[in-house]
Design a protein around this motif. Structure first.
Motif, short mmCIF file in Angstrom:
data_model
loop_
_atom_site.label_atom_id
_atom_site.label_comp_id
_atom_site.label_asym_id
_atom_site.label_seq_id
_atom_site.Cartn_x
_atom_site.Cartn_y
_atom_site.Cartn_z
N VAL A 11 70.77 40.39 33.03
CA VAL A 11 69.43 40.92 33.32
C VAL A 11 68.41 40.45 32.29
CG1 VAL A 11 68.04 43.03 33.45
CG2 VAL A 11 70.26 42.92 34.60
N SER A 12 68.79 40.49 31.01
CA SER A 12 67.85 40.08 29.96
C SER A 12 67.52 38.59 30.07
CB SER A 12 68.40 40.41 28.57
OG SER A 12 69.61 39.72 28.32
N GLN A 13 68.50 37.76 30.47
CA GLN A 13 68.26 36.33 30.58
C GLN A 13 67.51 35.97 31.86
OE1 GLN A 13 69.31 34.01 28.08
NE2 GLN A 13 67.88 32.68 29.18
N VAL A 14 67.96 36.52 33.00
CA VAL A 14 67.37 36.16 34.29
C VAL A 14 65.95 36.69 34.45
CG1 VAL A 14 67.57 36.45 36.79
CG2 VAL A 14 69.61 35.94 35.42
N PHE A 15 65.73 37.93 34.05
CA PHE A 15 64.43 38.55 34.28
C PHE A 15 63.47 38.47 33.08
CE2 PHE A 15 67.27 40.62 37.31
CZ PHE A 15 66.54 40.46 38.49
N PHE A 16 64.05 38.38 31.87
CA PHE A 16 63.19 38.39 30.69
C PHE A 16 63.26 37.10 29.88
CE2 PHE A 16 64.39 43.07 31.05
CZ PHE A 16 63.32 43.35 31.90
N VAL B 286 75.33 33.98 39.51
CA VAL B 286 74.97 33.49 38.18
C VAL B 286 75.40 32.04 38.01
CG1 VAL B 286 75.35 33.76 35.70
CG2 VAL B 286 75.00 35.78 37.13
N LEU B 287 76.59 31.68 38.52
CA LEU B 287 77.04 30.29 38.44
C LEU B 287 76.09 29.36 39.19
CD1 LEU B 287 80.92 30.66 38.91
CD2 LEU B 287 79.67 30.11 36.80
N VAL B 288 75.59 29.82 40.32
CA VAL B 288 74.63 29.00 41.09
C VAL B 288 73.34 28.83 40.30
CG1 VAL B 288 73.16 28.95 43.14
CG2 VAL B 288 75.57 29.60 43.35
N LEU B 289 72.85 29.90 39.70
CA LEU B 289 71.62 29.84 38.91
C LEU B 289 71.80 28.91 37.71
CD1 LEU B 289 70.51 33.60 38.91
CD2 LEU B 289 69.51 31.72 40.20
N LEU B 290 72.96 28.94 37.11
CA LEU B 290 73.24 28.06 35.97
C LEU B 290 73.35 26.61 36.44
CD1 LEU B 290 75.92 30.22 34.11
CD2 LEU B 290 73.64 29.68 33.26
N GLY B 291 74.08 26.39 37.53
CA GLY B 291 74.29 25.05 38.03
C GLY B 291 73.03 24.36 38.50
N THR B 292 72.07 25.16 38.97
CA THR B 292 70.81 24.57 39.45
C THR B 292 69.74 24.54 38.36
OG1 THR B 292 70.16 26.77 40.27
CG2 THR B 292 71.21 25.25 41.83
N GLY B 293 70.10 25.04 37.17
CA GLY B 293 69.16 24.99 36.05
C GLY B 293 68.08 26.04 36.09
N VAL B 294 68.23 27.04 36.95
CA VAL B 294 67.22 28.10 37.04
C VAL B 294 67.21 28.97 35.77
CG1 VAL B 294 66.49 30.17 38.31
CG2 VAL B 294 67.31 28.14 39.54
N VAL B 295 68.41 29.23 35.23
CA VAL B 295 68.51 29.98 33.98
C VAL B 295 69.35 29.18 32.98
CG1 VAL B 295 68.29 32.23 35.09
CG2 VAL B 295 70.56 31.24 34.75
N ALA B 296 69.10 29.45 31.71
CA ALA B 296 69.85 28.79 30.64
C ALA B 296 71.08 29.58 30.29
CB ALA B 296 68.97 28.63 29.41
N ALA B 297 72.14 28.91 29.88
CA ALA B 297 73.40 29.58 29.58
C ALA B 297 73.37 30.32 28.26
CB ALA B 297 74.55 28.58 29.56
N LEU C 200 76.49 32.43 29.28
CA LEU C 200 76.51 32.90 30.66
C LEU C 200 77.57 32.22 31.52
CD1 LEU C 200 72.77 33.51 31.62
CD2 LEU C 200 74.58 35.20 31.35
N TRP C 201 77.95 30.99 31.19
CA TRP C 201 79.06 30.34 31.91
C TRP C 201 80.34 31.16 31.72
CZ3 TRP C 201 78.41 26.86 35.53
CH2 TRP C 201 77.34 25.97 35.48
N VAL C 202 80.57 31.60 30.48
CA VAL C 202 81.75 32.41 30.18
C VAL C 202 81.68 33.74 30.92
CG1 VAL C 202 83.01 33.61 28.35
CG2 VAL C 202 82.07 31.33 27.92
N ILE C 203 80.53 34.38 30.85
CA ILE C 203 80.37 35.70 31.46
C ILE C 203 80.55 35.66 32.97
CG2 ILE C 203 78.66 37.50 31.95
CD1 ILE C 203 77.57 37.04 29.11
#
Length: 281
Positions: free
Chosen positions: A34-39, A269-280, A120-123
């Motif tokens: 939540v802190s990474q995706v939204f904030f 989350v894996l999709v968001l990471l893979g597409t570069g939308v959020v940083a790991a 986030l990849w680990v999580i």
């Protein structure tokens, strides 16, 4: 770079902590996501640990009668051998013994827990992998032994499983409850002992992290003292409500509901990471 947390962020993250701490979905993973995706940044392991004090206070109050009875029985048993067959006396020892592994590992691995383990990849991966573990435990667990049949072996196994919760994404309640199911405990017995087992470890972790939370160093979102206090209070209120809900839920429903949820969130989350939308990190 250190970025000050806003009041909205503190309130939202406190609510996330309270709602997810006792469910087998990993509160630390949800706070991180939540802190990474939204904030756009990490609230940090110290914020997580300190707000957990609120949810552990909820456990202490909710189970106050049970805890008082266990503590009293434990002290009586120390001086009166005739009391040592008492269930509450034995549970007191089981909690103490089962807390030792996570206490040692938590201290030895504290730097890794605050850094690499929060990737986030680990999580996301652990959310999915451990969902499968919970599913297997629910499937193969005989669920024939009530809490009255709890043994030292159960305490040791569940205590070892609790160490897995040092990895965000595993879930403390998910790990310990699954271990209990694998040992043949009923779902209610495994979840109830899981609550008791978390008290010393989480309380110690929160108190140990207080200096870092109030005097942060490094990068990420940092909360002020008043924000930490308010977030902890929010976590307490919602945590108390979630305890009551979960105990009623597991009496009539399986843990498969949480398995599906974990897989969906982990995959998203894996999709968001893979597409570069959020940083790991």
């Amino acid at each position: 770079m250190i970025e000050s947390m806003t009041w909205l962020q503190a309130l939202v993250l406190g609510a996330v902590q309270g709602l997810t701490e006792f469910l087998p979905i990993s509160s630390s993973a949800h706070l991180r996501i939540v802190s990474q995706v939204f904030f756009g940044d990490d609230a940090g392991a110290s914020f997580t640990a300190v707000t957990q004090l609120g949810t552990e206070l909820a456990v202490l109050i909710y189970f106050a009668r049970d805890i008082g009875r266990i503590v009293a029985a434990w002290f009586r048993g120390l001086f009166d051998k005739t009391q040592r067959g008492n269930l509450d006396y034995r549970i007191g020892w089981y909690v103490i013994i089962a807390t030792i592994p996570i206490g040692l590992l938590g201290y030895l691995l504290k730097d890794q827990i605050r850094t690499g383990a929060r990737n986030l990849w680990v999580i996301a991966t652990m959310l999915i992998v451990f969902a499968l573990v919970i599913a297997v435990a629910e499937k193969v667990g005989r669920q024939t032994r009530p809490i009255e049949k709890l043994t030292t072996r159960d305490g040791l196994v569940m205590g070892a499983a609790q160490c897995l919760a040092l990895i965000p994404g595993v879930s403390r309640s998910g790990a310990t409850s699954s271990a209990g199911l694998f040992m043949g405990l009923t779902r209610e017995a495994a979840v109830r002992f899981s609550f008791l087992l978390a008290i010393p470890a989480v309380t110690a972790s929160g108190l140990f992290s207080l200096p870092d939370a109030f005097e942060p160093a490094g990068e990420g979102l940092t909360a002020s003292g008043p924000q930490l206090i308010v977030a902890t209070i929010v976590a307490f209120v919602l945590g108390y409500a979630s305890i009551a809900w979960l105990l009623k839920f597991v009496a009539n429903h399986s843990l498969y509901w949480f398995v599906g949820y974990r897989i969906v969130v982990g995959a998203a989350v894996l999709v968001l990471l893979g597409t570069g939308v959020v940083a790991a990190t």
